[in-house]
Design a protein around this motif. Structure first.
Motif, mmCIF file in Angstrom:
data_model
loop_
_atom_site.group_PDB
_atom_site.id
_atom_site.type_symbol
_atom_site.label_atom_id
_atom_site.label_comp_id
_atom_site.label_asym_id
_atom_site.label_seq_id
_atom_site.Cartn_x
_atom_site.Cartn_y
_atom_site.Cartn_z
ATOM 1 N N ARG A 68 -23.345 9.693 -38.310
ATOM 2 C CA ARG A 68 -24.660 10.300 -38.579
ATOM 3 C C ARG A 68 -25.752 9.629 -37.752
ATOM 4 O O ARG A 68 -26.594 10.305 -37.144
ATOM 5 C CB ARG A 68 -24.975 10.196 -40.068
ATOM 6 C CG ARG A 68 -26.321 10.802 -40.461
ATOM 7 C CD ARG A 68 -26.535 10.737 -41.964
ATOM 8 N NE ARG A 68 -27.864 11.209 -42.337
ATOM 9 C CZ ARG A 68 -28.337 11.183 -43.577
ATOM 10 N NH1 ARG A 68 -27.594 10.709 -44.558
ATOM 11 N NH2 ARG A 68 -29.564 11.630 -43.830
ATOM 12 N N LEU A 69 -25.727 8.301 -37.707
ATOM 13 C CA LEU A 69 -26.726 7.578 -36.929
ATOM 14 C C LEU A 69 -26.560 7.831 -35.433
ATOM 15 O O LEU A 69 -27.539 7.832 -34.677
ATOM 16 C CB LEU A 69 -26.635 6.076 -37.221
ATOM 17 C CG LEU A 69 -27.121 5.654 -38.611
ATOM 18 C CD1 LEU A 69 -26.696 4.213 -38.908
ATOM 19 C CD2 LEU A 69 -28.636 5.795 -38.727
ATOM 20 N N SER A 70 -25.318 8.070 -35.007
ATOM 21 C CA SER A 70 -25.080 8.408 -33.603
ATOM 22 C C SER A 70 -25.647 9.782 -33.266
ATOM 23 O O SER A 70 -26.263 9.976 -32.206
ATOM 24 C CB SER A 70 -23.580 8.370 -33.314
ATOM 25 O OG SER A 70 -23.306 8.776 -31.990
ATOM 26 N N ASP A 71 -25.472 10.746 -34.184
ATOM 27 C CA ASP A 71 -26.048 12.085 -33.982
ATOM 28 C C ASP A 71 -27.569 11.991 -33.843
ATOM 29 O O ASP A 71 -28.187 12.812 -33.144
ATOM 30 C CB ASP A 71 -25.704 12.999 -35.159
ATOM 31 C CG ASP A 71 -24.235 13.395 -35.183
ATOM 32 O OD1 ASP A 71 -23.559 13.243 -34.145
ATOM 33 O OD2 ASP A 71 -23.760 13.831 -36.252
ATOM 34 N N HIS A 150 -40.717 14.922 -41.782
ATOM 35 C CA HIS A 150 -40.711 15.816 -40.624
ATOM 36 C C HIS A 150 -39.402 16.615 -40.538
ATOM 37 O O HIS A 150 -39.412 17.785 -40.133
ATOM 38 C CB HIS A 150 -40.946 15.018 -39.344
ATOM 39 C CG HIS A 150 -42.344 14.516 -39.211
ATOM 40 N ND1 HIS A 150 -43.330 15.221 -38.566
ATOM 41 C CD2 HIS A 150 -42.929 13.381 -39.667
ATOM 42 C CE1 HIS A 150 -44.474 14.542 -38.620
ATOM 43 N NE2 HIS A 150 -44.245 13.426 -39.281
ATOM 44 N N LEU A 151 -38.298 15.997 -40.923
ATOM 45 C CA LEU A 151 -37.028 16.724 -40.902
ATOM 46 C C LEU A 151 -36.999 17.806 -41.974
ATOM 47 O O LEU A 151 -36.426 18.889 -41.768
ATOM 48 C CB LEU A 151 -35.868 15.742 -41.090
ATOM 49 C CG LEU A 151 -35.682 14.727 -39.950
ATOM 50 C CD1 LEU A 151 -34.513 13.799 -40.254
ATOM 51 C CD2 LEU A 151 -35.473 15.419 -38.604
ATOM 52 N N LYS A 152 -37.627 17.549 -43.119
ATOM 53 C CA LYS A 152 -37.736 18.569 -44.165
ATOM 54 C C LYS A 152 -38.581 19.748 -43.682
ATOM 55 O O LYS A 152 -38.255 20.907 -43.944
ATOM 56 C CB LYS A 152 -38.359 17.972 -45.426
ATOM 57 C CG LYS A 152 -37.458 17.055 -46.208
ATOM 58 C CD LYS A 152 -36.425 17.823 -47.014
ATOM 59 C CE LYS A 152 -35.646 16.899 -47.928
ATOM 60 N NZ LYS A 152 -34.559 17.607 -48.641
ATOM 61 N N LEU A 153 -39.669 19.457 -42.995
ATOM 62 C CA LEU A 153 -40.485 20.524 -42.425
ATOM 63 C C LEU A 153 -39.656 21.386 -41.470
ATOM 64 O O LEU A 153 -39.776 22.611 -41.454
ATOM 65 C CB LEU A 153 -41.683 19.939 -41.676
ATOM 66 C CG LEU A 153 -42.959 19.646 -42.442
ATOM 67 C CD1 LEU A 153 -43.991 19.030 -41.500
ATOM 68 C CD2 LEU A 153 -43.532 20.899 -43.095
ATOM 69 N N PRO A 161 -31.312 25.578 -34.333
ATOM 70 C CA PRO A 161 -31.251 24.813 -33.085
ATOM 71 C C PRO A 161 -32.414 23.838 -32.919
ATOM 72 O O PRO A 161 -32.218 22.693 -32.505
ATOM 73 C CB PRO A 161 -31.281 25.910 -32.008
ATOM 74 C CG PRO A 161 -30.718 27.113 -32.684
ATOM 75 C CD PRO A 161 -31.232 27.037 -34.086
ATOM 76 N N LEU A 162 -33.634 24.281 -33.270
ATOM 77 C CA LEU A 162 -34.783 23.384 -33.165
ATOM 78 C C LEU A 162 -34.683 22.243 -34.173
ATOM 79 O O LEU A 162 -35.048 21.102 -33.867
ATOM 80 C CB LEU A 162 -36.083 24.157 -33.381
ATOM 81 C CG LEU A 162 -36.761 24.741 -32.145
ATOM 82 C CD1 LEU A 162 -38.009 25.519 -32.548
ATOM 83 C CD2 LEU A 162 -37.126 23.658 -31.138
ATOM 84 N N ALA A 163 -34.201 22.540 -35.371
ATOM 85 C CA ALA A 163 -34.059 21.495 -36.394
ATOM 86 C C ALA A 163 -33.053 20.444 -35.943
ATOM 87 O O ALA A 163 -33.269 19.238 -36.141
ATOM 88 C CB ALA A 163 -33.638 22.108 -37.719
ATOM 89 N N ASN A 167 -33.698 16.507 -35.202
ATOM 90 C CA ASN A 167 -32.896 15.511 -35.912
ATOM 91 C C ASN A 167 -32.461 14.372 -34.995
ATOM 92 O O ASN A 167 -32.183 13.264 -35.466
ATOM 93 C CB ASN A 167 -31.667 16.177 -36.530
ATOM 94 C CG ASN A 167 -30.886 15.242 -37.421
ATOM 95 O OD1 ASN A 167 -31.411 14.706 -38.391
ATOM 96 N ND2 ASN A 167 -29.622 15.032 -37.101
ATOM 97 N N GLY A 168 -32.407 14.638 -33.699
ATOM 98 C CA GLY A 168 -32.073 13.603 -32.738
ATOM 99 C C GLY A 168 -33.284 12.859 -32.200
ATOM 100 O O GLY A 168 -33.131 11.931 -31.397
ATOM 101 N N LEU A 169 -34.482 13.270 -32.631
ATOM 102 C CA LEU A 169 -35.714 12.652 -32.130
ATOM 103 C C LEU A 169 -36.475 11.867 -33.197
ATOM 104 O O LEU A 169 -37.010 10.799 -32.913
ATOM 105 C CB LEU A 169 -36.645 13.730 -31.556
ATOM 106 C CG LEU A 169 -36.122 14.525 -30.358
ATOM 107 C CD1 LEU A 169 -37.086 15.662 -30.026
ATOM 108 C CD2 LEU A 169 -35.933 13.628 -29.145
#
Length: 231
Positions: A68-71, A150-153, A161-163, A167-169
């Motif tokens: 998960r942390l790698s993603d 921000h990830l919940k938003l 795709p944008l989410a 998630n990687g940023l």
């Protein structure tokens, strides 16, 4: 630079005395907080067996957490190599922040158009937790929860795709904040998050977009990216 932490303890300190076996979902925030607090310094190796021993779980469970942390680009994994923490330099930090702004300014408009009352309540509960940790001086937990806001938003925007891109940023941004935040910063992100929720709840996409730009401006302004801390 202001680190969100203190001297780095050994890995066994990641599991409190008397605790029973933890799940991957429980280990993830603890390990992420330890990373943000720099109890595990940037670039540190993360051996699966050592982490498994520290948390009292199998390597399989640790592998899920590291995956998960790698993603999220917080951990770097390569075949046949021990995973290690990312150590973003100032140039990489600027690139992450620039890419994040592009994604967030699209997602906030979509989220405002599609937000449901249940989602608004969940956002407010998350920001309340962020506020509580901030006021207790638990800055790095507050940083992680701010990222989750921000990830919940992004989930509310209903654009997968944008989410995934965000998630990687966002988690990487949390790592950047923990590493490069200016020592004189008094920025309270939870207050800005609360104002964004108000605009989203009103369905005011213009106000939500303006508040998001202001929020990201302040986030970037509090970072000291003039010097590479790894140099």
């Amino acid at each position: 630079m202001t680190a969100c932490a203190h001297a780095a303890p050994h890995l066994p300190a990641l599991l409190s005395a008397g605790e029973t076996r933890l799940s991957a979902e429980q280990i993830y925030p603890r390990l992420f907080d330890a990373i943000l607090e720099q109890r595990l310094p940037p670039g540190s190796a993360l051996p699966e067996q050592a982490l498994g021993d520290a948390f009292g779980v199998s390597r399989t469970v640790i592998r899920r957490v590291l995956g998960r942390l790698s993603d999220q680009q917080v951990v770097v994994q390569r075949p046949s190599h021990t995973a290690h923490l990312a150590a973003p330099d100032p140039q990489q930090a600027r690139q992450v922040l620039s890419a994040r702004r592009l994604a967030e300014t699209t997602l906030i408009t979509l989220a405002t158009q599609r937000a449901r009352p249940t989602q608004i309540r969940q956002l407010r509960q998350l920001v309340e937790r962020e506020r509580q940790h901030h006021e207790r001086g638990e800055r790095c937990t507050a940083i992680r929860l701010g990222g989750e806001f921000h990830l919940k938003l992004a989930q509310m925007a209903a654009n997968a795709p944008l989410a995934r891109f965000l998630n990687g940023l966002v988690p990487m941004t949390s790592l950047i904040i923990a590493r490069y935040e200016s020592p004189c910063c008094e920025h309270c992100a939870w207050e800005e998050h609360a104002a964004i929720i108000d605009a989203v709840e009103r369905g005011d996409s213009s106000a939500a977009l303006a508040l998001m730009h202001e929020h990201l401006d302040r986030l970037e302004a509090k970072l000291d990216l003039g010097v590479d801390q790894s140099a």
